[in-house]
Design a protein around this motif. Structure first.
Motif, short mmCIF file in Angstrom:
data_model
loop_
_atom_site.label_atom_id
_atom_site.label_comp_id
_atom_site.label_asym_id
_atom_site.label_seq_id
_atom_site.Cartn_x
_atom_site.Cartn_y
_atom_site.Cartn_z
N MET A 63 53.11 70.42 147.49
CA MET A 63 51.79 69.82 147.42
C MET A 63 51.77 68.50 148.19
N SER A 64 50.70 68.27 148.89
CA SER A 64 50.56 67.02 149.64
C SER A 64 50.09 65.91 148.70
N ILE A 65 50.25 64.69 149.17
CA ILE A 65 49.82 63.50 148.41
C ILE A 65 48.81 62.75 149.24
N GLU A 66 47.65 62.46 148.65
CA GLU A 66 46.67 61.58 149.29
C GLU A 66 46.83 60.20 148.67
N HIS A 67 47.19 59.26 149.50
CA HIS A 67 47.44 57.88 149.09
C HIS A 67 46.23 57.04 149.49
N THR A 68 45.65 56.35 148.53
CA THR A 68 44.46 55.54 148.76
C THR A 68 44.67 54.15 148.18
N VAL A 69 44.36 53.14 148.96
CA VAL A 69 44.37 51.76 148.48
C VAL A 69 43.01 51.16 148.79
N VAL A 70 42.34 50.67 147.75
CA VAL A 70 41.04 50.02 147.90
C VAL A 70 41.27 48.54 147.63
N PHE A 71 40.73 47.68 148.51
CA PHE A 71 41.12 46.26 148.42
C PHE A 71 40.03 45.33 148.95
N ARG A 72 40.25 44.04 148.66
CA ARG A 72 39.42 42.95 149.18
C ARG A 72 40.36 41.93 149.79
N LEU A 73 40.05 41.50 150.99
CA LEU A 73 40.87 40.50 151.67
C LEU A 73 40.46 39.09 151.29
N VAL A 74 41.32 38.14 151.56
CA VAL A 74 40.98 36.73 151.37
C VAL A 74 40.11 36.22 152.51
N HIS A 75 40.05 36.96 153.60
CA HIS A 75 39.29 36.56 154.78
C HIS A 75 37.80 36.85 154.61
N GLU A 76 37.00 36.08 155.32
CA GLU A 76 35.55 36.29 155.32
C GLU A 76 35.22 37.64 155.97
N PRO A 77 34.26 38.38 155.39
CA PRO A 77 33.85 39.64 156.00
C PRO A 77 33.38 39.42 157.44
N GLY A 78 33.86 40.28 158.34
CA GLY A 78 33.47 40.19 159.74
C GLY A 78 34.25 39.17 160.55
N SER A 79 35.15 38.44 159.92
CA SER A 79 35.90 37.39 160.62
C SER A 79 36.95 38.00 161.55
N ALA A 80 37.40 37.18 162.48
CA ALA A 80 38.48 37.60 163.37
C ALA A 80 39.74 37.89 162.58
N GLU A 81 39.99 37.13 161.52
CA GLU A 81 41.17 37.35 160.68
C GLU A 81 41.12 38.71 160.00
N GLU A 82 39.94 39.07 159.50
CA GLU A 82 39.77 40.38 158.87
C GLU A 82 40.05 41.50 159.89
N GLN A 83 39.45 41.38 161.06
CA GLN A 83 39.61 42.40 162.10
C GLN A 83 41.07 42.52 162.54
N GLU A 84 41.74 41.40 162.66
CA GLU A 84 43.14 41.40 163.07
C GLU A 84 44.02 42.05 162.01
N PHE A 85 43.76 41.76 160.73
CA PHE A 85 44.52 42.38 159.64
C PHE A 85 44.36 43.90 159.68
N LEU A 86 43.13 44.38 159.81
CA LEU A 86 42.87 45.82 159.81
C LEU A 86 43.51 46.49 161.03
N ALA A 87 43.44 45.85 162.18
CA ALA A 87 44.05 46.41 163.39
C ALA A 87 45.57 46.47 163.27
N THR A 88 46.17 45.42 162.74
CA THR A 88 47.61 45.40 162.54
C THR A 88 48.04 46.45 161.53
N ALA A 89 47.28 46.59 160.47
CA ALA A 89 47.59 47.61 159.47
C ALA A 89 47.58 49.00 160.10
N ARG A 90 46.53 49.28 160.87
CA ARG A 90 46.43 50.61 161.51
C ARG A 90 47.63 50.85 162.43
N GLU A 91 47.92 49.87 163.26
CA GLU A 91 49.03 50.02 164.21
C GLU A 91 50.36 50.19 163.50
N THR A 92 50.61 49.37 162.50
CA THR A 92 51.89 49.40 161.79
C THR A 92 52.05 50.67 160.96
#
Length: 97
Positions: free
Chosen positions: A1-30
């Motif tokens: 059986m496969s496993i679907e892993h889900t993490v729902v979260f809130r960042l410390v960064h302001e929504p739409g900020s460069a920091e938020e976008q950089e975190f999400l991009a780094t997460a995707r890449e890593t």
């Protein structure tokens, strides 16, 4: 059986900020670079019913792939170096599919 892993979260960064976008991009890449990660998605919450604003969703073929992901140095480094200092609140869910 496969496993679907889900993490729902809130960042410390302001929504739409460069920091938020950089975190999400780094997460995707890593995290997508880790063997066994399939179907990785970054989603944004739109309902006002939850303070958690983002979701990472991914699938693993089996428990061994999920365990290898959790122990992988790139995952451990991301959690320690980025997740812990930048995530204000989260919930984690793992489902058998």
């Amino acid at each position: 059986m496969s496993i679907e892993h889900t993490v729902v979260f809130r960042l410390v960064h302001e929504p739409g900020s460069a920091e938020e976008q950089e975190f999400l991009a780094t997460a995707r890449e890593t995290l997508t670079g880790i063997p066994g990660v399939e179907g990785f998605a970054v989603l944004r919450q739109v309902s006002p019913k939850s303070a958690l604003t983002h979701q990472f969703r991914m699938t693993f073929a089996d428990a061994a792939a999920y365990d290898a992901y959790n122990a992988h140095p790139a995952h451990v480094g991301f959690v320690e170096g980025r997740w812990v200092p930048e995530v204000a609140e989260f919930q984690e869910y793992d489902f058998l599919a």
